[in-house]
Design an enzyme around this catalytic site. Sequence first.
Site, PDB file in Angstrom:
ATOM      1  N   CYS A 179       0.833  -1.205   0.000  1.00 51.55           N
ATOM      2  CA  CYS A 179       0.000   0.000   0.000  1.00 51.55           C
ATOM      3  C   CYS A 179       0.870   1.258   0.000  1.00 51.55           C
ATOM      4  O   CYS A 179       1.692   1.468   0.902  1.00 51.55           O
ATOM      5  CB  CYS A 179      -0.919  -0.028   1.228  1.00 51.55           C
TER       6      CYS A 179
ATOM      7  N   GLY B   4     -13.382   5.612  -9.374  1.00 53.80           N
ATOM      8  CA  GLY B   4     -11.995   5.770  -9.809  1.00 53.80           C
ATOM      9  C   GLY B   4     -10.999   5.694  -8.670  1.00 53.80           C
ATOM     10  O   GLY B   4      -9.863   6.146  -8.810  1.00 53.80           O
TER      11      GLY B   4
ATOM     12  N   HIS C 159      -8.971   7.733   2.033  1.00 56.87           N
ATOM     13  CA  HIS C 159      -8.364   9.071   2.078  1.00 56.87           C
ATOM     14  C   HIS C 159      -9.386  10.091   1.658  1.00 56.87           C
ATOM     15  O   HIS C 159     -10.324   9.792   0.904  1.00 56.87           O
ATOM     16  CB  HIS C 159      -7.127   9.131   1.181  1.00 56.87           C
TER      17      HIS C 159
ATOM     18  N   HIS D 124      -9.752  13.812  -0.083  1.00 54.95           N
ATOM     19  CA  HIS D 124      -9.097  14.870  -0.861  1.00 54.95           C
ATOM     20  C   HIS D 124      -9.622  16.219  -0.361  1.00 54.95           C
ATOM     21  O   HIS D 124     -10.843  16.421  -0.311  1.00 54.95           O
ATOM     22  CB  HIS D 124      -9.472  14.766  -2.339  1.00 54.95           C
TER      23      HIS D 124
ATOM     24  N   ASN E 160     -13.335   8.977  -2.632  1.00 58.25           N
ATOM     25  CA  ASN E 160     -13.752   7.982  -3.615  1.00 58.25           C
ATOM     26  C   ASN E 160     -13.893   6.604  -2.969  1.00 58.25           C
ATOM     27  O   ASN E 160     -13.160   6.272  -2.034  1.00 58.25           O
ATOM     28  CB  ASN E 160     -12.718   7.899  -4.745  1.00 58.25           C
TER      29      ASN E 160
ATOM     30  N   HIS F 102      -4.945   1.161   8.255  1.00 63.37           N
ATOM     31  CA  HIS F 102      -5.194   0.742   6.874  1.00 63.37           C
ATOM     32  C   HIS F 102      -6.619   0.212   6.748  1.00 63.37           C
ATOM     33  O   HIS F 102      -6.920  -0.894   7.188  1.00 63.37           O
ATOM     34  CB  HIS F 102      -4.183  -0.335   6.449  1.00 63.37           C
TER      35      HIS F 102
HETATM   36  P1  5GP Z   1      -8.022   8.215  -5.483  1.00 62.73           P
HETATM   37  O1  5GP Z   1      -8.214   8.222  -6.968  1.00 62.73           O
HETATM   38  O2  5GP Z   1      -7.627   6.849  -4.960  1.00 62.73           O
HETATM   39  O3  5GP Z   1      -9.159   8.821  -4.724  1.00 62.73           O
HETATM   40  O4  5GP Z   1      -6.815   9.204  -5.208  1.00 62.73           O
HETATM   41  C1  5GP Z   1      -5.493   8.798  -5.039  1.00 62.73           C
HETATM   42  C2  5GP Z   1      -4.650  10.054  -5.075  1.00 62.73           C
HETATM   43  O5  5GP Z   1      -3.367   9.731  -4.583  1.00 62.73           O
HETATM   44  C3  5GP Z   1      -4.465  10.633  -6.484  1.00 62.73           C
HETATM   45  O6  5GP Z   1      -4.949  11.968  -6.519  1.00 62.73           O
HETATM   46  C4  5GP Z   1      -2.960  10.559  -6.705  1.00 62.73           C
HETATM   47  O7  5GP Z   1      -2.436  11.675  -7.396  1.00 62.73           O
HETATM   48  C5  5GP Z   1      -2.397  10.452  -5.292  1.00 62.73           C
HETATM   49  N1  5GP Z   1      -1.171   9.695  -5.195  1.00 62.73           N
HETATM   50  C6  5GP Z   1      -0.917   8.463  -5.737  1.00 62.73           C
HETATM   51  N2  5GP Z   1       0.328   8.060  -5.422  1.00 62.73           N
HETATM   52  C7  5GP Z   1       0.869   9.051  -4.656  1.00 62.73           C
HETATM   53  C8  5GP Z   1       2.148   9.202  -4.038  1.00 62.73           C
HETATM   54  O8  5GP Z   1       3.048   8.352  -4.117  1.00 62.73           O
HETATM   55  N3  5GP Z   1       2.356  10.360  -3.351  1.00 62.73           N
HETATM   56  C9  5GP Z   1       1.397  11.319  -3.236  1.00 62.73           C
HETATM   57  N4  5GP Z   1       1.716  12.412  -2.537  1.00 62.73           N
HETATM   58  N5  5GP Z   1       0.180  11.207  -3.807  1.00 62.73           N
HETATM   59  C10 5GP Z   1      -0.074  10.086  -4.518  1.00 62.73           C
HETATM   60 ZN    ZN Z   2      -2.495   1.273   3.601  1.00 58.81          ZN
END
Ligand code: 5GP
Ligand code: ZN
Length: 115
Positions: free
Chosen positions: A4, A93, A100, A102, A87, A46
């Site tokens: 992860c 997506g 998490h 945003h 999400n 997690h």
């Molecule tokens: P999701 O689409 O799962 O809601 O959002 C995942 C977010 O994590 C995306 O906006 C992506 O840019 C961010 N993300 C993915 N990998 C990393 C990483 O290694 N570091 C950081 N800071 N953000 C990440």
């Molecule tokens: Zn995790």
Amino acid sequence: MEDCIFCKIIKKEIPSKIVYEDEEVIAFNDINPATPIHILVVPKKHIETLLEVTQEDNTLISHIYQTINKIAKENGFAENGFRIIANCGKDSGQEVMHIHFHILAGKKLGDKIVD
Ligand code: 5GP
Ligand code: ZN
């Protein structure tokens, strides 16, 4: 869990721009920001998707929202406002299978929440 990305960020095995951290949560800048301010607020526990959140997590979820408020106030965008997106699952997506939130801020956001 070993694979992860967010658990690795929590363990500092992957670097990130940390905005806030305490025992329960970490918040860091999104690597691919969608808005001028794009912060991810992540519980250290997690949990793969929002569907796995239970009553046991009540305090944690409340703490996440209080953390969001703190970050908004301390980073100067509380007054102008912001949007929270979380999400869940494939149609949303969700890319990272560790819950998490945003925080999107720093500009006037579109009237449409989705495209
Ligand atoms: P999701 O689409 O799962 O809601 O959002 C995942 C977010 O994590 C995306 O906006 C992506 O840019 C961010 N993300 C993915 N990998 C990393 C990483 O290694 N570091 C950081 N800071 N953000 C990440
Ligand atoms: Zn995790």
